[in-house]
Design a protein around this motif. Sequence first.
Motif, mmCIF file in Angstrom:
data_model
loop_
_atom_site.group_PDB
_atom_site.id
_atom_site.type_symbol
_atom_site.label_atom_id
_atom_site.label_comp_id
_atom_site.label_asym_id
_atom_site.label_seq_id
_atom_site.Cartn_x
_atom_site.Cartn_y
_atom_site.Cartn_z
ATOM 1 N N ARG A 1 0.819 -1.208 0.000
ATOM 2 C CA ARG A 1 0.000 0.000 0.000
ATOM 3 C C ARG A 1 0.852 1.255 0.000
ATOM 4 N NH1 ARG A 1 -3.029 0.120 5.899
ATOM 5 N NH2 ARG A 1 -1.484 1.341 6.999
ATOM 6 N N GLU B 1 0.771 5.070 1.537
ATOM 7 C CA GLU B 1 0.096 5.655 2.688
ATOM 8 C C GLU B 1 0.676 7.005 3.063
ATOM 9 O OE1 GLU B 1 0.785 2.505 5.552
ATOM 10 O OE2 GLU B 1 2.593 3.486 6.286
ATOM 11 N N TYR C 1 -3.968 7.213 9.435
ATOM 12 C CA TYR C 1 -3.504 6.870 8.095
ATOM 13 C C TYR C 1 -4.611 6.927 7.048
ATOM 14 C CZ TYR C 1 0.804 5.281 10.208
ATOM 15 O OH TYR C 1 1.988 5.246 10.878
ATOM 16 N N PHE D 1 -4.696 5.400 3.027
ATOM 17 C CA PHE D 1 -3.853 4.519 2.224
ATOM 18 C C PHE D 1 -4.587 3.992 1.001
ATOM 19 C CE2 PHE D 1 -5.968 1.857 5.352
ATOM 20 C CZ PHE D 1 -6.417 0.779 4.605
ATOM 21 N N VAL E 1 -3.831 11.336 -0.521
ATOM 22 C CA VAL E 1 -3.056 10.114 -0.780
ATOM 23 C C VAL E 1 -3.216 9.689 -2.234
ATOM 24 C CG1 VAL E 1 -4.728 8.318 -0.071
ATOM 25 C CG2 VAL E 1 -2.280 7.924 0.218
#
Length: 103
Positions: free
Chosen positions: A16, A18, A25, A27, A57
Amino acid sequence: MKPEFENIPLVKAEKRFEIEFNGHYAFIDYRETMHQISLIHTEAEPELAGTGAAAAVVEKTLNFIEESEKKLLPFCPYVFAFIKKHPEWKRIVDERFEGYDKL
């Protein structure tokens, strides 16, 4: 991207991408081949709801994909919708992607 996310680094973990914001987080799960990166699922912890972390993100990940000179396969509905909203990112989508003509 909201200014508060601009200087937060994107971390590419094993499965992932992130970012961390205030201890929480956002992600994107991904798969990678030699020439493509498939984005599968985007998620932000509930504490980040409404902050713009998910969009941040995504944008940081799209920049990473472009800089790596790979093609994007946007299987994640959130990423797909992000690209529809920001059509300039269609430039990195693999033309063979099944939903390419819907972007």
